[in-house]
Design an enzyme around this catalytic site. Structure first.
Site, PDB file in Angstrom:
ATOM      1  N   SER A   1       4.547 -14.423  28.911  1.00  0.00           N
ATOM      2  CA  SER A   1       5.405 -14.155  27.866  1.00  0.00           C
ATOM      3  C   SER A   1       6.872 -14.254  28.376  1.00  0.00           C
ATOM      4  CB  SER A   1       5.154 -12.926  27.587  1.00  0.00           C
ATOM      5  OG  SER A   1       6.097 -12.206  26.678  1.00  0.00           O
TER       6      SER A   1
ATOM      7  N   TYR B   1       3.177  -3.602  29.418  1.00  0.00           N
ATOM      8  CA  TYR B   1       2.864  -5.189  28.748  1.00  0.00           C
ATOM      9  C   TYR B   1       3.425  -5.944  29.814  1.00  0.00           C
ATOM     10  CZ  TYR B   1       2.574  -9.097  25.556  1.00  0.00           C
ATOM     11  OH  TYR B   1       2.517 -10.313  25.144  1.00  0.00           O
TER      12      TYR B   1
HETATM   13  N1  LIG Z   1       2.474 -13.159  19.367  1.00  0.00           N
HETATM   14  C1  LIG Z   1       3.309 -13.075  20.428  1.00  0.00           C
HETATM   15  O1  LIG Z   1       4.664 -13.031  20.038  1.00  0.00           O
HETATM   16  C2  LIG Z   1       3.137 -13.185  21.734  1.00  0.00           C
HETATM   17  C3  LIG Z   1       4.387 -13.423  22.597  1.00  0.00           C
HETATM   18  C4  LIG Z   1       4.093 -13.627  23.947  1.00  0.00           C
HETATM   19  C5  LIG Z   1       2.611 -13.770  24.538  1.00  0.00           C
HETATM   20  N2  LIG Z   1       1.822 -13.485  23.697  1.00  0.00           N
HETATM   21  C6  LIG Z   1       0.079 -13.311  24.250  1.00  0.00           C
HETATM   22  O2  LIG Z   1      -0.616 -14.303  23.576  1.00  0.00           O
HETATM   23  C7  LIG Z   1      -1.771 -13.753  23.669  1.00  0.00           C
HETATM   24  C8  LIG Z   1      -2.229 -14.019  22.117  1.00  0.00           C
HETATM   25  O3  LIG Z   1      -1.787 -13.121  21.405  1.00  0.00           O
HETATM   26  P1  LIG Z   1      -1.835 -13.063  19.852  1.00  0.00           P
HETATM   27  O4  LIG Z   1      -0.283 -12.833  19.458  1.00  0.00           O
HETATM   28  O5  LIG Z   1      -2.553 -14.328  19.166  1.00  0.00           O
HETATM   29  O6  LIG Z   1      -2.620 -11.917  19.760  1.00  0.00           O
HETATM   30  P2  LIG Z   1      -3.748 -11.568  18.493  1.00  0.00           P
HETATM   31  O7  LIG Z   1      -4.037 -10.041  18.705  1.00  0.00           O
HETATM   32  O8  LIG Z   1      -3.537 -12.065  16.980  1.00  0.00           O
HETATM   33  O9  LIG Z   1      -5.155 -12.304  19.271  1.00  0.00           O
HETATM   34  C9  LIG Z   1      -5.559 -11.840  20.421  1.00  0.00           C
HETATM   35  C10 LIG Z   1      -7.171 -11.990  20.522  1.00  0.00           C
HETATM   36  O10 LIG Z   1      -7.689 -11.536  21.701  1.00  0.00           O
HETATM   37  C11 LIG Z   1      -8.825 -10.954  21.265  1.00  0.00           C
HETATM   38  N3  LIG Z   1      -9.080  -9.936  22.512  1.00  0.00           N
HETATM   39  C12 LIG Z   1      -8.458  -8.840  22.841  1.00  0.00           C
HETATM   40  N4  LIG Z   1      -9.024  -8.187  23.735  1.00  0.00           N
HETATM   41  C13 LIG Z   1      -9.909  -9.050  24.262  1.00  0.00           C
HETATM   42  C14 LIG Z   1     -11.003  -8.937  25.197  1.00  0.00           C
HETATM   43  N5  LIG Z   1     -10.977  -7.723  26.359  1.00  0.00           N
HETATM   44  N6  LIG Z   1     -11.675  -9.927  25.346  1.00  0.00           N
HETATM   45  C15 LIG Z   1     -11.841 -11.130  24.899  1.00  0.00           C
HETATM   46  N7  LIG Z   1     -10.921 -11.063  23.594  1.00  0.00           N
HETATM   47  C16 LIG Z   1      -9.961 -10.139  23.527  1.00  0.00           C
HETATM   48  C17 LIG Z   1      -8.382 -10.163  19.975  1.00  0.00           C
HETATM   49  O11 LIG Z   1      -9.725  -9.753  19.300  1.00  0.00           O
HETATM   50  C18 LIG Z   1      -7.706 -11.285  19.291  1.00  0.00           C
HETATM   51  O12 LIG Z   1      -8.548 -12.249  18.562  1.00  0.00           O
HETATM   52  C19 LIG Z   1      -1.914 -12.580  24.259  1.00  0.00           C
HETATM   53  O13 LIG Z   1      -2.339 -12.668  25.600  1.00  0.00           O
HETATM   54  C20 LIG Z   1      -0.234 -11.969  24.143  1.00  0.00           C
HETATM   55  O14 LIG Z   1       0.129 -11.306  25.274  1.00  0.00           O
HETATM   56  C21 LIG Z   1       1.857 -13.184  22.234  1.00  0.00           C
END
Ligand SMILES: NC(=O)c1ccc[n+]([C@@H]2O[C@H](COP(=O)([O-])OP(=O)(O)OC[C@H]3O[C@@H](n4cnc5c(N)ncnc54)[C@H](O)[C@@H]3O)[C@@H](O)[C@H]2O)c1
Length: 257
Positions: free
Chosen positions: A141, A154
């Site tokens: 991130s 986080y």
């Molecule tokens: N959205 C943002 O702004 C952002 C920014 C930087 C990094 N990220 C990272 O991107 C990744 C995806 O984020 P997102 O925003 O799409 O999140 P989201 O919550 O929309 O999707 C995450 C998915 O991971 C699944 N998940 C959670 N725990 C799990 C586990 N133990 N095993 C298998 N699947 C699991 C959830 O069910 C969900 O479908 C994450 O690692 C998050 O930290 C997101």
């Protein structure tokens, strides 16, 4: 068809960035293997991919559970006996200043965001080593470059992911395995919606404030990150080794005022 005939594994691909990436990878010719804890969302993603003429399968996997990851490994290798792309995307958030984070939440966020990536990589690396090639993408991130309010636990996991990615790259370079990290800024997904709901009395106002801390006029979309993942997954990134690709609308580039 930038991923024609490739087998691409994506964790957490039922929703958000993972879902958008799964659909894009399938459109580009990959067979997408989805690992998810949310079975309904995973099935919905597979349905959408099939409907668009792509190939995908979903397995119930909790990346923080060793037995679950082992069982996924067995199923994927039985189906394809190879792994070309591994996108460690699954992640959970943890909101709170460090002294407010209960130990169970600390352990959960480390178990999913960090140990989960270790488990999944460990499961599939022997296959990539044996086939002498592959692309691993680890989800970090842009928070690793600029701290963010009440996100200490986080950000600890995401910083560790970036550091781990670079050392992994050194270890697996001799096997022609590329290991890169993705560093998104604020991408408007269910993950961010939940963060806004949990953290602010007025989530709409907070969304506007998020927009103001970046240079781009709008927040990122899951597709913005999916296209970056596609690049790292494809052979077009053959010279990109051990990088942290920032996709953050300029949040870490400079202050807007
Ligand atoms: N959205 C943002 O702004 C952002 C920014 C930087 C990094 N990220 C990272 O991107 C990744 C995806 O984020 P997102 O925003 O799409 O999140 P989201 O919550 O929309 O999707 C995450 C998915 O991971 C699944 N998940 C959670 N725990 C799990 C586990 N133990 N095993 C298998 N699947 C699991 C959830 O069910 C969900 O479908 C994450 O690692 C998050 O930290 C997101």
């Amino acid at each position: 068809m930038r991923l024609r005939k490739k087998v691409a594994l994506i964790t957490g691909a039922g929703k958000g960035i993972g879902r958008a990436t799964a659909e894009l990878f399938a459109k580009e010719g990959a067979f997408v293997e989805i690992a998810e804890v949310d079975d309904a969302a995973a099935q919905e993603a597979v349905r959408a991919i099939h409907q668009a003429g792509g190939e995908a399968a979903a397995t119930h996997v909790d990346v923080s559970d060793q037995a679950s990851v082992e069982s996924w490994r067995a199923q994927v290798l039985a189906r394809h006996n190879r792994v070309d792309v591994l996108f460690n995307n699954a992640g959970v958030s943890a909101v709170g200043a460090l002294h407010d984070v209960p130990e169970e939440l600390w352990e959960k966020v480390v178990a999913v965001n960090l140990t989960g990536v270790y488990r999944v990589c460990k499961a599939f690396l022997p296959t990539m080593i044996a086939q002498r090639g592959g692309s691993i993408i680890n989800m970090s991130s842009s928070i690793v470059h600029t701290g963010l309010l009440r996100r200490a636990a986080y950000s600890a996991t995401k910083g560790a992911i970036l550091a781990m990615t670079k050392s992994m790259q050194v270890d697996y370079a001799p096997y022609n395995i590329r290991v890169n990290a993705l560093l998104p800024g604020t991408i408007f997904t269910p993950f961010v919606e939940q963060y806004l709901r949990e953290s602010y009395d007025n989530p709409e106002e907070a969304k506007g404030a998020l927009r103001q801390r970046q240079l781009a006029p709008e927040l990122g979309t899951p597709d913005d990150v999916a296209y970056a993942a596609l690049y790292l997954a494809s052979d077009e990134a053959r010279y990109v080794w051990g990088s942290g690709l920032i996709v953050d609308g300029g949040t870490t580039a400079g202050k807007p005022y």
